[in-house]
Design a protein around this motif. Sequence first.
Motif, PDB file in Angstrom:
ATOM      1  N   ALA A  41      71.970  36.005  73.118  1.00 38.06           N
ATOM      2  CA  ALA A  41      71.145  35.108  74.196  1.00 38.06           C
ATOM      3  C   ALA A  41      70.838  35.866  75.496  1.00 38.06           C
ATOM      4  CB  ALA A  41      71.899  33.986  74.383  1.00 38.06           C
ATOM      5  N   GLY A  42      71.823  36.893  75.949  1.00 42.10           N
ATOM      6  CA  GLY A  42      71.775  37.494  77.238  1.00 42.10           C
ATOM      7  C   GLY A  42      70.911  38.672  77.052  1.00 42.10           C
ATOM      8  N   LEU A  43      71.001  39.151  76.134  1.00 40.52           N
ATOM      9  CA  LEU A  43      70.437  40.526  75.714  1.00 40.52           C
ATOM     10  C   LEU A  43      68.931  40.735  76.101  1.00 40.52           C
ATOM     11  CD1 LEU A  43      71.072  43.367  74.552  1.00 40.52           C
ATOM     12  CD2 LEU A  43      70.327  42.614  72.288  1.00 40.52           C
ATOM     13  N   GLU A  44      68.141  39.501  75.941  1.00 37.28           N
ATOM     14  CA  GLU A  44      66.674  39.487  76.453  1.00 37.28           C
ATOM     15  C   GLU A  44      66.742  39.645  77.966  1.00 37.28           C
ATOM     16  OE1 GLU A  44      62.508  37.103  75.830  1.00 37.28           O
ATOM     17  OE2 GLU A  44      64.361  36.113  75.105  1.00 37.28           O
ATOM     18  N   ILE A  45      67.521  39.081  78.733  1.00 40.22           N
ATOM     19  CA  ILE A  45      67.288  39.077  80.161  1.00 40.22           C
ATOM     20  C   ILE A  45      67.620  40.581  80.482  1.00 40.22           C
ATOM     21  CG2 ILE A  45      68.477  38.299  82.118  1.00 40.22           C
ATOM     22  CD1 ILE A  45      68.975  35.545  80.706  1.00 40.22           C
ATOM     23  N   VAL A  46      68.849  41.114  80.081  1.00 39.66           N
ATOM     24  CA  VAL A  46      69.317  42.398  80.316  1.00 39.66           C
ATOM     25  C   VAL A  46      68.097  43.515  80.008  1.00 39.66           C
ATOM     26  CG1 VAL A  46      70.977  44.170  79.524  1.00 39.66           C
ATOM     27  CG2 VAL A  46      71.805  41.900  80.008  1.00 39.66           C
ATOM     28  N   LEU A  47      67.562  43.545  78.653  1.00 39.82           N
ATOM     29  CA  LEU A  47      66.617  44.558  78.507  1.00 39.82           C
ATOM     30  C   LEU A  47      65.168  44.262  79.210  1.00 39.82           C
ATOM     31  CD1 LEU A  47      67.174  44.710  74.555  1.00 39.82           C
ATOM     32  CD2 LEU A  47      68.090  46.071  76.444  1.00 39.82           C
ATOM     33  N   ARG A  48      65.015  43.007  79.544  1.00 34.53           N
ATOM     34  CA  ARG A  48      63.617  42.880  80.391  1.00 34.53           C
ATOM     35  C   ARG A  48      63.881  43.260  81.909  1.00 34.53           C
ATOM     36  NH1 ARG A  48      60.070  41.559  76.746  1.00 34.53           N
ATOM     37  NH2 ARG A  48      60.340  40.028  75.148  1.00 34.53           N
ATOM     38  N   ASP A  49      65.131  43.150  82.382  1.00 33.85           N
ATOM     39  CA  ASP A  49      65.332  43.307  83.718  1.00 33.85           C
ATOM     40  C   ASP A  49      65.279  44.993  83.951  1.00 33.85           C
ATOM     41  OD1 ASP A  49      65.196  40.879  84.750  1.00 33.85           O
ATOM     42  OD2 ASP A  49      67.544  41.011  85.050  1.00 33.85           O
ATOM     43  N   THR A  50      66.021  45.735  82.969  1.00 28.76           N
ATOM     44  CA  THR A  50      65.895  46.922  82.734  1.00 28.76           C
ATOM     45  C   THR A  50      64.579  47.608  82.726  1.00 28.76           C
ATOM     46  OG1 THR A  50      68.041  47.137  81.565  1.00 28.76           O
ATOM     47  CG2 THR A  50      66.959  48.964  81.672  1.00 28.76           C
ATOM     48  N   LEU A  51      63.840  46.995  81.936  1.00 29.79           N
ATOM     49  CA  LEU A  51      62.201  47.307  81.732  1.00 29.79           C
ATOM     50  C   LEU A  51      61.642  47.190  82.992  1.00 29.79           C
ATOM     51  CD1 LEU A  51      60.221  48.335  80.029  1.00 29.79           C
ATOM     52  CD2 LEU A  51      59.898  45.667  79.386  1.00 29.79           C
ATOM     53  N   LYS A  52      62.072  46.152  83.732  1.00 26.13           N
ATOM     54  CA  LYS A  52      61.278  45.986  85.213  1.00 26.13           C
ATOM     55  C   LYS A  52      61.830  46.848  86.272  1.00 26.13           C
ATOM     56  CE  LYS A  52      60.836  42.030  88.535  1.00 26.13           C
ATOM     57  NZ  LYS A  52      61.462  40.841  88.858  1.00 26.13           N
ATOM     58  N   PHE A  53      63.117  47.240  86.260  1.00 24.55           N
ATOM     59  CA  PHE A  53      63.708  48.057  87.439  1.00 24.55           C
ATOM     60  C   PHE A  53      63.713  49.496  86.909  1.00 24.55           C
ATOM     61  CE2 PHE A  53      65.143  43.574  88.406  1.00 24.55           C
ATOM     62  CZ  PHE A  53      64.445  43.415  89.599  1.00 24.55           C
ATOM     63  N   SER A  54      63.541  49.785  85.727  1.00 24.66           N
ATOM     64  CA  SER A  54      63.608  51.112  85.199  1.00 24.66           C
ATOM     65  C   SER A  54      62.574  51.405  84.356  1.00 24.66           C
ATOM     66  CB  SER A  54      65.046  51.552  84.532  1.00 24.66           C
ATOM     67  OG  SER A  54      65.961  51.449  85.747  1.00 24.66           O
ATOM     68  N   PRO A  55      61.234  51.224  84.525  1.00 24.04           N
ATOM     69  CA  PRO A  55      60.340  51.292  83.701  1.00 24.04           C
ATOM     70  C   PRO A  55      59.956  52.576  82.688  1.00 24.04           C
ATOM     71  CG  PRO A  55      59.358  51.186  85.901  1.00 24.04           C
ATOM     72  CD  PRO A  55      60.743  51.185  85.958  1.00 24.04           C
ATOM     73  N   TYR A  56      60.529  53.739  83.247  1.00 22.27           N
ATOM     74  CA  TYR A  56      60.509  54.951  82.665  1.00 22.27           C
ATOM     75  C   TYR A  56      61.421  55.014  81.243  1.00 22.27           C
ATOM     76  CZ  TYR A  56      64.654  55.395  85.428  1.00 22.27           C
ATOM     77  OH  TYR A  56      65.973  55.278  86.167  1.00 22.27           O
ATOM     78  N   MET A  57      62.374  54.010  81.070  1.00 14.27           N
ATOM     79  CA  MET A  57      63.355  53.890  80.147  1.00 14.27           C
ATOM     80  C   MET A  57      62.767  53.643  78.837  1.00 14.27           C
ATOM     81  SD  MET A  57      66.266  54.680  81.221  1.00 14.27           S
ATOM     82  CE  MET A  57      66.876  54.475  79.596  1.00 14.27           C
ATOM     83  N   TYR A  58      61.921  52.652  78.705  1.00 15.08           N
ATOM     84  CA  TYR A  58      61.197  52.424  77.397  1.00 15.08           C
ATOM     85  C   TYR A  58      60.098  51.191  77.832  1.00 15.08           C
ATOM     86  CZ  TYR A  58      65.635  49.419  77.978  1.00 15.08           C
ATOM     87  OH  TYR A  58      66.666  48.632  78.517  1.00 15.08           O
ATOM     88  N   ASP A  59      59.566  50.858  76.827  1.00 16.99           N
ATOM     89  CA  ASP A  59      58.416  50.029  76.885  1.00 16.99           C
ATOM     90  C   ASP A  59      58.744  48.566  76.317  1.00 16.99           C
ATOM     91  OD1 ASP A  59      57.579  49.845  74.243  1.00 16.99           O
ATOM     92  OD2 ASP A  59      56.482  51.898  74.502  1.00 16.99           O
ATOM     93  N   VAL A  60      57.747  47.642  76.725  1.00 11.68           N
ATOM     94  CA  VAL A  60      57.710  46.256  76.218  1.00 11.68           C
ATOM     95  C   VAL A  60      57.743  46.189  74.708  1.00 11.68           C
ATOM     96  CG1 VAL A  60      55.482  45.752  76.311  1.00 11.68           C
ATOM     97  CG2 VAL A  60      57.253  43.859  76.697  1.00 11.68           C
ATOM     98  N   PHE A  61      57.162  46.885  73.896  1.00  6.16           N
ATOM     99  CA  PHE A  61      57.236  46.890  72.463  1.00  6.16           C
ATOM    100  C   PHE A  61      58.499  47.233  71.966  1.00  6.16           C
ATOM    101  CE2 PHE A  61      52.797  48.045  74.125  1.00  6.16           C
ATOM    102  CZ  PHE A  61      52.156  46.970  73.781  1.00  6.16           C
TER     103      PHE A  61
END
Length: 179
Positions: free
Chosen positions: A118-138
């Motif tokens: 359940a928390g994985l979505e929050i963690v991954l989307r926050d990482t995407l938001k604050f470290s956008p060079y890591m990976y993409d939304v897809f």
Amino acid sequence: MGLVVHKDTRKSKITYVGGSLEGGLGPSSYLIEDQDSLGLIDLGLEFTKWPADTHPLTKLWYPKKVQGPVLLWKILNGRRIDWILVTHLHLDHAGGLPLAVEFLDPHAKIFADPITNAGLEIVLRDTLKFSPYMYDVFEVDNILRRRVDLPLGEYELVPGRKVFSKKAGHLLGALSFLF
């Protein structure tokens, strides 16, 4: 009545791919392989200082940089990952999951405690938001579609590969595994 002893002749190979044994935080990960399947336990991110940023305000606001795991993907030898187990929700254990998308079998699943899932979505989307060079939304969406809640006790991840999971106590939703 005689005694029947079952001997599993399959050999498993465990490869330490990276993590806290090297000092500091993450990226924690172990590769588990045998003749029938290839799995991964955790895939975390590493936290490092930004040595190139010398401005005092930059250092104050961005004291650490998140970067992907330094994995030697060539150790997969062209094999695809069949399953991933996530021990808990910390970034150094689960934050790098989207980086594995291109190495996953099309049917690969990601198993974790329901709280972790359940928390994985929050963690991954926050990482995407604050470290956008890591990976993409897809890549994030691909990982989130693969989540499966892992019950406590014995469970068959893929045919022939069972795991026994139990609460680890490190964090709410943390699991330890016995193969």
